[in-house]
Motif scaffolding. Sequence first.
Motif, short mmCIF file in Angstrom:
data_model
loop_
_atom_site.label_atom_id
_atom_site.label_comp_id
_atom_site.label_asym_id
_atom_site.label_seq_id
_atom_site.Cartn_x
_atom_site.Cartn_y
_atom_site.Cartn_z
N GLU A 1 -6.54 -9.05 -9.91
CA GLU A 1 -6.64 -8.25 -8.36
C GLU A 1 -5.53 -8.40 -7.92
O GLU A 1 -5.74 -8.70 -6.96
CB GLU A 1 -8.04 -7.62 -8.18
CG GLU A 1 -7.60 -7.07 -6.72
CD GLU A 1 -9.30 -6.60 -6.15
OE1 GLU A 1 -10.10 -5.90 -7.28
OE2 GLU A 1 -10.39 -6.90 -4.97
N ALA A 2 -6.13 -10.12 -7.59
CA ALA A 2 -5.01 -11.07 -6.79
C ALA A 2 -3.74 -10.89 -7.00
O ALA A 2 -2.86 -11.30 -6.02
CB ALA A 2 -5.63 -12.51 -6.63
N ALA A 3 -3.84 -11.40 -8.39
CA ALA A 3 -2.04 -10.92 -9.05
C ALA A 3 -1.21 -9.92 -7.90
O ALA A 3 -0.75 -9.84 -7.62
CB ALA A 3 -2.47 -11.09 -10.26
N TYR A 4 -1.84 -8.21 -8.32
CA TYR A 4 -1.96 -7.64 -7.33
C TYR A 4 -1.52 -7.50 -6.68
O TYR A 4 -0.21 -6.81 -5.71
CB TYR A 4 -1.93 -6.53 -7.99
CG TYR A 4 -2.43 -4.90 -7.43
CD1 TYR A 4 -1.05 -4.45 -7.74
CD2 TYR A 4 -2.38 -4.75 -6.28
CE1 TYR A 4 -0.38 -2.98 -7.77
CE2 TYR A 4 -2.03 -3.27 -5.47
CZ TYR A 4 -1.20 -2.60 -6.16
OH TYR A 4 -0.41 -1.28 -5.67
N ILE A 5 -2.29 -8.49 -5.47
CA ILE A 5 -2.16 -8.01 -4.16
C ILE A 5 -0.47 -9.00 -3.75
O ILE A 5 -0.37 -9.11 -2.62
CB ILE A 5 -3.50 -8.43 -3.30
CG1 ILE A 5 -3.92 -7.61 -3.75
CG2 ILE A 5 -3.27 -9.15 -2.30
CD1 ILE A 5 -5.82 -7.74 -3.47
N ILE A 6 -0.90 -10.46 -4.44
CA ILE A 6 0.48 -10.86 -3.68
C ILE A 6 1.52 -10.88 -4.29
O ILE A 6 2.38 -11.43 -3.56
CB ILE A 6 -0.46 -12.86 -4.56
CG1 ILE A 6 0.69 -13.84 -3.57
CG2 ILE A 6 0.08 -13.13 -5.65
CD1 ILE A 6 0.45 -13.66 -2.41
N GLN A 7 1.81 -9.92 -5.41
CA GLN A 7 2.83 -9.78 -5.98
C GLN A 7 3.21 -8.21 -5.26
O GLN A 7 4.86 -8.51 -4.55
CB GLN A 7 2.95 -9.23 -7.58
CG GLN A 7 4.19 -8.78 -8.20
CD GLN A 7 4.27 -7.71 -9.00
OE1 GLN A 7 3.38 -6.54 -9.53
NE2 GLN A 7 4.71 -8.05 -9.78
N ASN A 8 2.18 -8.35 -4.77
CA ASN A 8 2.88 -6.98 -3.42
C ASN A 8 3.37 -7.61 -1.93
O ASN A 8 3.45 -6.78 -0.99
CB ASN A 8 1.90 -5.10 -3.60
CG ASN A 8 1.98 -4.60 -4.97
OD1 ASN A 8 3.38 -4.12 -5.40
ND2 ASN A 8 1.55 -4.94 -5.96
N ALA A 9 2.60 -8.36 -1.40
CA ALA A 9 2.06 -8.67 -0.77
C ALA A 9 3.72 -9.51 -0.35
O ALA A 9 4.47 -9.85 0.41
CB ALA A 9 1.79 -9.15 0.10
N TYR A 10 4.29 -10.38 -0.65
CA TYR A 10 4.88 -12.05 -0.33
C TYR A 10 6.33 -11.29 -0.40
O TYR A 10 6.78 -12.23 0.30
CB TYR A 10 5.21 -12.75 -1.69
CG TYR A 10 5.80 -12.81 -3.19
CD1 TYR A 10 7.33 -13.24 -2.58
CD2 TYR A 10 5.89 -12.31 -4.37
CE1 TYR A 10 8.20 -12.79 -3.85
CE2 TYR A 10 6.55 -11.86 -5.03
CZ TYR A 10 8.09 -12.41 -4.98
OH TYR A 10 8.87 -12.34 -6.01
N THR A 11 6.86 -10.47 -0.96
CA THR A 11 8.04 -10.72 -0.52
C THR A 11 8.67 -9.78 0.59
O THR A 11 9.43 -9.49 1.10
CB THR A 11 8.61 -8.97 -1.98
OG1 THR A 11 7.52 -7.81 -1.14
CG2 THR A 11 8.65 -9.51 -2.95
N SER A 12 7.58 -9.47 1.12
CA SER A 12 7.42 -9.00 3.04
C SER A 12 7.61 -9.88 3.19
O SER A 12 8.22 -10.19 5.25
CB SER A 12 6.72 -8.38 3.12
OG SER A 12 7.23 -6.80 2.77
N PHE A 13 7.68 -11.14 3.17
CA PHE A 13 7.68 -12.96 3.73
C PHE A 13 8.79 -13.45 3.79
O PHE A 13 9.80 -13.23 3.15
CB PHE A 13 6.28 -13.42 3.60
CG PHE A 13 5.52 -13.07 4.01
CD1 PHE A 13 5.05 -13.33 5.35
CD2 PHE A 13 4.72 -12.09 3.05
CE1 PHE A 13 3.15 -12.88 4.86
CE2 PHE A 13 3.18 -12.12 3.98
CZ PHE A 13 2.58 -12.20 4.91
N PRO A 14 9.59 -14.18 4.64
CA PRO A 14 10.29 -15.18 4.91
C PRO A 14 11.01 -15.56 3.82
O PRO A 14 9.79 -16.15 2.95
CB PRO A 14 10.78 -15.28 6.29
CG PRO A 14 10.06 -14.56 6.85
CD PRO A 14 8.66 -14.40 6.58
N LYS A 15 12.16 -16.40 2.78
CA LYS A 15 12.36 -17.05 2.30
C LYS A 15 11.91 -18.27 2.95
O LYS A 15 11.63 -18.30 3.86
CB LYS A 15 13.49 -17.08 2.05
CG LYS A 15 14.19 -15.80 1.61
CD LYS A 15 13.79 -15.68 0.09
CE LYS A 15 14.77 -14.76 -0.99
NZ LYS A 15 14.33 -13.65 -1.90
#
Length: 296
Positions: free
Chosen positions: A47-61
């Motif tokens: 569950e944590a892996a799914y959440i972070i995978q789909n959230a992190y790309t919305s943040f700046p490099k």
Amino acid sequence: MAIITLTTDFGEKDYFGGATKGAIYSELPDVRIVDISHSVSAFNIPEAAYIIQNAYTSFPKGTIHIIGIDSEINPENKHIAIKLDDHYFICANNGIMSMICSEIAPEKIVEINIHDKIQSSFPVLDVFVKVACHIARGGTLEVIGKPISEICPIKNIVPYVNDDKTQIIGSIIYIDNYGNVVTNIKRNFFETVQKGRDFEISARNYTFKKIHNKYSDIVNFEIPENKRHDEGRKLVVFNSGDFLEIAVYKSNSATVGSASTLLGLRLMDTVSINFIPNPVIPKGSEIPQNIKASDF
């Protein structure tokens, strides 16, 4: 200004999330902290892996992501820091990062080795915060860890495909706030195996033969609104993360129900996809191209 995100199973009742933020601000008063989620199910790594995978790309490099799930250190659960896709991830080496790493190769992985300098019974607060603040100041990963080449895999991350490519068996890895159930079957994986064939998706006693592009595709907008009965209808979509999802249109557990409650689906339950072979036309039985329908 550095950005540090937090993804944990701390919940909202206890002091853990607030204390972690306070420790970060004590070291970096000008940092920006963003809560991705503190409501991950306890110790639920997929569950944590799914959440972070789909959230992190919305943040700046350059964003630094602290993931506080099953983070107590022991001989089988070391701490790691990873640079991947120009983002930094700090977590336990328990499989959380393997979902992202299966699609994007890490630029650098280190096993954190500063524990002898820190007395800790709360590693997210005492160790992960130190590492995150070090990176935010421009520090390198080599200073806080030794390079390693591999990370622990996560179980059930890849769906099973039989030898003749007629079936995919996936698992439910996430149930969202609406009760929709998300599988570990991604669109590209599905289409690679499908090769244009018809299919049947089975979950418990329910079968679906179509995948929608969005939830409202199930609605016939040519019918007057007062004559529609679409709320509560079951459907399958590829969600915003491109994962196969079984959903209920405008689900509400208190009224029309949800995919989880109505279908009785829980985390790690299986979902199967059976592909239907394309019909084979015997040689010599094809209809000649010059014959018209009017000839019959």
